[in-house]
Write a protein that holds these residues in place. Sequence first.
Motif, PDB file in Angstrom:
ATOM      1  N   UNK A 126       5.570   4.020   4.344  1.00  0.00           N
ATOM      2  CA  UNK A 126       4.953   4.775   3.057  1.00  0.00           C
ATOM      3  C   UNK A 126       6.252   5.067   2.455  1.00  0.00           C
ATOM      4  N   UNK A 127       7.405   5.643   2.866  1.00  0.00           N
ATOM      5  CA  UNK A 127       8.321   6.775   2.047  1.00  0.00           C
ATOM      6  C   UNK A 127       9.206   5.278   2.406  1.00  0.00           C
ATOM      7  N   UNK A 128       9.945   3.912   2.924  1.00  0.00           N
ATOM      8  CA  UNK A 128      10.102   2.766   1.969  1.00  0.00           C
ATOM      9  C   UNK A 128       9.469   2.326   0.103  1.00  0.00           C
ATOM     10  N   UNK A 129       7.757   2.589   1.084  1.00  0.00           N
ATOM     11  CA  UNK A 129       7.500   1.395  -0.135  1.00  0.00           C
ATOM     12  C   UNK A 129       7.600   2.115  -1.469  1.00  0.00           C
ATOM     13  N   UNK A 130       8.120   4.311  -1.076  1.00  0.00           N
ATOM     14  CA  UNK A 130       7.295   4.034  -2.811  1.00  0.00           C
ATOM     15  C   UNK A 130       9.148   4.597  -3.082  1.00  0.00           C
ATOM     16  N   UNK A 131      10.513   3.885  -1.792  1.00  0.00           N
ATOM     17  CA  UNK A 131      11.693   4.638  -2.499  1.00  0.00           C
ATOM     18  C   UNK A 131      11.817   2.549  -3.687  1.00  0.00           C
ATOM     19  N   UNK A 132      11.707   2.050  -3.053  1.00  0.00           N
ATOM     20  CA  UNK A 132      11.488   0.716  -4.008  1.00  0.00           C
ATOM     21  C   UNK A 132       9.910   1.391  -5.696  1.00  0.00           C
ATOM     22  N   UNK A 133       9.398   2.438  -5.539  1.00  0.00           N
ATOM     23  CA  UNK A 133       9.143   2.269  -6.794  1.00  0.00           C
ATOM     24  C   UNK A 133       7.479   1.871  -7.283  1.00  0.00           C
ATOM     25  N   UNK A 134       7.006   1.504  -5.557  1.00  0.00           N
ATOM     26  CA  UNK A 134       5.803   0.503  -6.192  1.00  0.00           C
ATOM     27  C   UNK A 134       4.791   1.606  -5.811  1.00  0.00           C
ATOM     28  N   UNK A 135       4.293   2.669  -6.888  1.00  0.00           N
ATOM     29  CA  UNK A 135       3.194   3.865  -6.381  1.00  0.00           C
ATOM     30  C   UNK A 135       1.848   3.725  -8.153  1.00  0.00           C
ATOM     31  N   UNK A 136       0.595   4.043  -6.602  1.00  0.00           N
ATOM     32  CA  UNK A 136       0.284   3.494  -7.963  1.00  0.00           C
ATOM     33  C   UNK A 136      -1.435   4.840  -8.407  1.00  0.00           C
ATOM     34  N   UNK A 137      -1.850   6.048  -8.836  1.00  0.00           N
ATOM     35  CA  UNK A 137      -1.850   7.039  -8.688  1.00  0.00           C
ATOM     36  C   UNK A 137      -3.117   7.492  -9.919  1.00  0.00           C
ATOM     37  N   UNK A 138      -2.804   6.328 -10.998  1.00  0.00           N
ATOM     38  CA  UNK A 138      -3.822   6.244 -11.893  1.00  0.00           C
ATOM     39  C   UNK A 138      -5.218   7.257 -11.383  1.00  0.00           C
ATOM     40  N   UNK A 139      -6.454   5.854 -10.859  1.00  0.00           N
ATOM     41  CA  UNK A 139      -7.789   5.913  -9.690  1.00  0.00           C
ATOM     42  C   UNK A 139      -7.826   7.381  -9.012  1.00  0.00           C
ATOM     43  N   UNK A 140      -6.265   8.058  -8.874  1.00  0.00           N
ATOM     44  CA  UNK A 140      -6.624   8.615  -7.570  1.00  0.00           C
ATOM     45  C   UNK A 140      -6.860  10.129  -8.008  1.00  0.00           C
ATOM     46  N   UNK A 141      -7.437  10.631  -7.123  1.00  0.00           N
ATOM     47  CA  UNK A 141      -7.799  12.346  -7.073  1.00  0.00           C
ATOM     48  C   UNK A 141      -7.911  12.928  -5.966  1.00  0.00           C
ATOM     49  N   UNK A 142      -7.441  14.584  -6.143  1.00  0.00           N
ATOM     50  CA  UNK A 142      -7.621  15.622  -4.992  1.00  0.00           C
ATOM     51  C   UNK A 142      -8.680  15.784  -4.728  1.00  0.00           C
ATOM     52  N   UNK A 143      -8.838  15.999  -2.965  1.00  0.00           N
ATOM     53  CA  UNK A 143      -9.975  16.527  -2.685  1.00  0.00           C
ATOM     54  C   UNK A 143     -10.288  17.669  -1.921  1.00  0.00           C
ATOM     55  N   UNK A 144     -10.970  18.992  -1.840  1.00  0.00           N
ATOM     56  CA  UNK A 144     -11.129  19.830  -1.019  1.00  0.00           C
ATOM     57  C   UNK A 144     -11.678  18.691   0.664  1.00  0.00           C
TER      58      UNK A 144
END
Length: 159
Positions: A40-58
């Motif tokens: 996941x870190x390597x994928x992030x370092x390539x700049x390929x991520x999407x958080x447009x539909x994401x949210x955080x939950x408790x």
Amino acid sequence: MAPKGSQRVVNKVVAENRKARFNYEIIDTYEAGLVLKGTEVKSLREGKANIAESYASDEDGEIWLINSYLPEYLQANRFNHEPRRRRKLLLSGREIHRLRSAVNREGMTLVPLKIYFNDRGRAKMELALAKGKKLHDKRESEKERDWNRQKSRLLKDNG
């Protein structure tokens, strides 16, 4: 110590949720760490991520990032990660308590704004405590943005 020619990129933004500032009224922001696997870190370092539909939950006294998309790392084989898995966010106990009480009592939402690497090379997330905007609030902010754009054009044209 790093070699003389190498330089680190400071606060490199990997993914940004640009719609969040339009759809939500941001009350407060927090910096949270992410629990990630190596691919996941390597994928992030390539700049390929999407958080447009994401949210955080408790859940169970912990804050989780849900529905974020980190694509599989192409060079990894069978040890790859699941692209839409839930990821734990690292916050202090006091921050978690404050966020839980705001979400439960005041009906607010936890929205991720951006994922970036800090100066130490750690993946961090800017998490916002937000309240959803109504339709008329969205229209009003759009009118204000258009008016500011027109003002800047007029000032630019007239000198």
